[in-house]
Design a protein around this motif. Structure first.
Motif: not given
Length: 838
Positions: A605-617
């Motif tokens: 989940g955190l990896h998706y936030l950092h690299r998968g979401a638009a712009g990174g979260i």
């Protein structure tokens, strides 16, 4: 100067006249394109039909899949039932829904005679797929509409539907066919939805009985939402009251489950102006007996019962009686302190019954022992069967022939376009003039400020630190809005008995939505002073969760920002938080394998936030409290109130330090420069929590042991890590798996952010540790240990895939697989069941 002054007045007036004229033209055009708020469909016909002031339009604009076949009646006088649409294959109608709410769906069936087909022989199912839960329910099963002469059979349902489309599927059974004469779909009035019910409330209600007790039959043309109220002929031993000649005193009052019927959409005046009473006995006094109504219902089904009361006989304060079901007391009605003890004041009461093995439900009223006046009355009764499944999760693919039936006249289009162009020109001129005027007055602003947040009462124009790019509430996902009234229903008016968590933002309650989904409702603390406290977190949570979807991240079902309320609604995570299972002695201990799987899920989940979401979260508040577990112990990262977003090419975001002590990145504390590696550090602390089952900060321990990150790394360097491993799992951990896991935690907890791995690398290492545990072979204790590992030890042959943090871009491969939310777009509601949340 006077001439200029007059000029300034006349130009805006002239522009205003043109604006109004052309706006009207554009408005008419939009009406021609948009679907109506209410859908009344004449199935199988190309002509409109009028019934009870409703215009039923041709069904071609709503048909999907197979068009079906039209048949006509030769002897029907009612125009609505002169045609029918029949289907020999599964087909459906589709209706566009604008907003959340309870919708009335009525299906009309009249099995008229036709030379080509006998409608009485039809056997079929009808299913509905509402958007709210992205799953469907079977409304009618093996349904057949027997020939009933000239009387149509109308099946009525109440569905909780969200924005999108509602699809009604007609599925023939065997070699038979399906048919329908007319369809109604419209939103029920806001105050119509049931509110006083048991803790579980499903998606669909089917009307089984609606009775005008003590009064005549009420037809749809005498009802605001076109309902039929049958005449009550079942109680010869009771008497009907004389119709009241006084107007009703409708008030919006609620007390102990009783609700004031403050509008005629609850029930027409005709229902409340008549009643069934106990008959008179000797000396003119009523006999002390119960009046009972018996209803034939489906066995083993639950029913919502709504009973309507209005004292039209008086004196009200002297009448106290009981309401029973199958001999069991439901509630007491009346008394001196009863809020509805005035004449002609209508009210109602909802409750849920289960028929169990019986096919009858008895409803009774009778005098209470609390009064000397042996009398009782009832004005109306509704009974709706609760359809509880099984839920249908995969509706068949269908393609609509049209998305709307209304045709646009060429003249109207041309006129509207010309009018629109004229309006644009006028607005441009007006804007230029306005800018020039404002510039002359030297009115300037130093920076753009978004509109104030809705309902927050905040005096701040710009969102404070902690938000995502300062986006105002105006740009939130309005499709997720849920009314405050519905959330009051879901939580029994925020009953403290349903409280499951308390934190700095507010309390968390367990609730049940109208569709039966168990949810967690996080209600922010009221901002009485208008300071805006908590609103940035509230807005950020909505902004983040409305644009990301992943199996291991919570998914927002909705929010409420009415008045000063800040409420977020998530799925109820059955197993609570990871912290609960690490420290709560009353819960079963997690095995090492379960802990590894939970850590892997959270890392995904955190990896998706950092690299998968638009712009990174950047999450900014990673901790064991914010890792939640569903009923299968699948981990989901929660609580995005402190999250920050930005382009991945930025090395850091300068911001005030926020987070939770014990998890805060030391470099972030010193520099106030936030990076994704700050999440990696916090996750390293979580890994130690999982391994050692102790809190990140424990002030009860000696000073050198208070901080888990410092203590754990000190033990690792001294080769003493095994001594602080949770004793409940120490004997089941394979040494090689433990070594890899502890090394991963150590790398996450490096003081220099550049020395920490990415979450992609952390994910790989954890999966490696899991495989080591899975492929472990039995060894004697002296053969291997974490403290003294042999350099000749050979690891199992586990293939390593390219690192996600390497130059090979496999983000899509990692993020579009099983980890991402199912492509069926199932809406998952995620919660915060936390005892010590922020």
């Amino acid at each position: 100067m006077e001439s200029l002054h007059n000029h300034k007045i006349h130009i805006p007036l002239f522009s205003l006249l043109f604006f109004l004229f052309h706006f009207s033209s554009l408005h008419f055009l939009s009406l021609a394109y948009e679907q109506p708020d209410k859908y009344f469909v004449n199935c199988g016909s190309k002509a409109d039909a009028n019934l009870n002031d409703r215009v039923f339009t041709a069904d071609s604009g709503f048909l999907c899949s197979e068009k079906g076949r039209t048949i006509k009646s030769t002897n029907q006088s009612t125009i609505l039932y002169q045609t029918a649409r029949i289907f020999y294959n599964q087909s459906n109608y589709e209706f566009m829904i604008a907003e959340n709410g309870t919708y009335v769906v009525r299906l009309h069936f009249l099995a008229f005679s036709s030379p080509s087909v006998n409608l009485s022989s039809a056997l079929f199912n009808v299913s509905a797929f509402p958007i709210v839960s992205n799953s469907g329910f079977k409304l009618l099963n093996n349904f057949t509409a027997k020939d009933s002469g000239n009387s149509a059979l109308i099946e009525e349902f109440f569905l909780a539907i969200g924005p999108g489309s509602l699809k009604l599927y007609f599925t023939p059974q065997g070699s038979s066919f399906a048919f329908v004469n007319a369809i109604e779909v419209f939103r029920a009035p806001l105050k119509f939805s049931p509110r006083n019910y048991s803790s579980s409330f499903p998606l669909v209600l089917r009307t089984t009985y609606r009775v005008n007790v003590g009064g005549p039959k009420i037809t749809p043309d005498n009802d605001t939402i076109w309902r039929n109220w049958e005449k009550d002929d079942s109680q010869p031993s009771a008497e009907n009251s004389q119709p009241s000649s006084q107007p009703l005193n409708r008030l919006s009052v609620e007390s102990d489950g009783f609700v004031g019927a403050d509008n005629d959409s609850i029930a027409p005046d005709l229902v409340y102006l008549t009643a069934k009473l106990m008959t008179g006995g000797s000396n003119g006094l009523p006999n002390p007996f119960n009046i009972t109504w018996s209803f034939n219902v489906s066995a083993d089904a639950r029913h919502l019962v709504r009973v309507h009361f209005c004292d039209i006989i008086g004196p009200p304060a002297n009448i106290v009686f009981n309401l029973y079901s199958n001999g069991n007391l439901i509630t007491k009605v009346g008394g001196p302190n009863f809020p509805f003890n005035r004449l002609n004041q209508p009210f109602y009461y909802d409750f849920v019954l289960t028929s169990k093995e019986s096919e009858f439900i008895n409803i009774s009223i009778g005098p209470s022992i609390d009064t000397t006046t042996n009398n009782a009355f009832l004005n109306g009764l509704e009974m709706l069967e609760i359809i509880e499944g099984p839920a249908l999760s995969n509706p068949p693919t269908s393609f609509c022939n049209m998305k709307g039936r209304k045709k646009i006249k060429v003249g109207l289009v041309v006129g509207s376009v010309i009018g629109g162009l004229s309006l644009i020109c006028i607005m441009i001129v007006g804007t230029l003039f306005g800018l020039k005027y404002r510039k002359a007055k030297r009115v300037e602003t130093s920076e753009w400020s978004p509109m104030p947040a809705i309902g927050g009462g905040s005096a701040h124009g710009r969102l404070t630190d902690g938000t995502i790019t300062g986006s105002p509430m105006n740009y939130l996902n309005l499709g997720l809005k849920i009314s405050f009234a519905e959330l009051q229903q879901a939580t029994n008016n925020f009953d403290t008995k349903l409280l499951i968590g308390e934190g700095g933002f507010g309390n968390v309650y367990r609730g049940t939505l109208l569709n039966g989904t168990n949810v967690a409702v996080k209600r922010g603390k009221r901002d009485e002073q208008g300071s805006g406290q908590g609103r940035p977190e509230f807005q950020t949570e909505i902004m983040v969760l409305s644009k990301i979807r992943h199996r291991h991240l919570v998914s927002l079902i909705g929010y409420c920002d009415e008045r000063s309320e800040m409420i977020l609604v998530y799925e109820f995570m059955e197993k609570g938080s990871l912290r609960d299972h690490l420290y709560d002695s009353n819960l079963p201990r997690l095995s090492w394998k379960q802990r590894l799987e939970i850590c892997i899920g959270a890392a995904r989940g955190l990896h998706y936030l950092h690299r998968g979401a638009a712009g990174g979260i950047i999450h900014r508040d990673v901790k064991s409290t914010n890792i939640l577990l569903d009923e299968n112990h699948v981990a989901k990262v929660a609580d995005f109130g402190l999250s920050r977003s930005g382009p991945l090419d930025e090395t850091h975001v300068s911001t005030n330090v926020k987070g939770t002590f014990g998890y805060l990145d030391p470099e972030y504390i010193m520099s106030q420069q936030l990076t994704e590696k700050s999440d990696v550090y916090a996750f390293g602390v979580v890994l130690l929590e999982v391994l050692c089952a102790r809190r990140a900060i424990d002030t009860m321990l000696p000073r050198d042991q208070m901080n888990l990150a410092e203590w754990g790394m000190l033990c690792k360097k001294k080769g003493l890590l095994e001594q602080i491993v949770d004793s409940s799992i120490k004997n089941e951990i394979d040494p090689s798996s433990l070594r890899k896991f502890s090394e991963t935690a150590e790398k996450c907890l490096q003081d220099d952010a550049n020395d920490r791995p990415t979450m992609g690398d952390v994910l790989w290492d954890l999966e490696y540790a899991f495989q080591l545990q899975q492929t472990a072979k039995h060894r004697e204790p002296h053969e291997d240990s974490t403290a003294n590992a042999s350099s000749a030890f050979v690891l199992p042959n586990v293939q390593r895939f390219p690192s996600v943090s390497s130059t090979i871009n496999i983000d899509e491969l990692a993020l579009l697989g099983a980890d991402e939310l199912d492509t069926t777009e199932v809406e998952v509601f995620s919660q915060l069941r936390v005892g010590d949340a922020r």
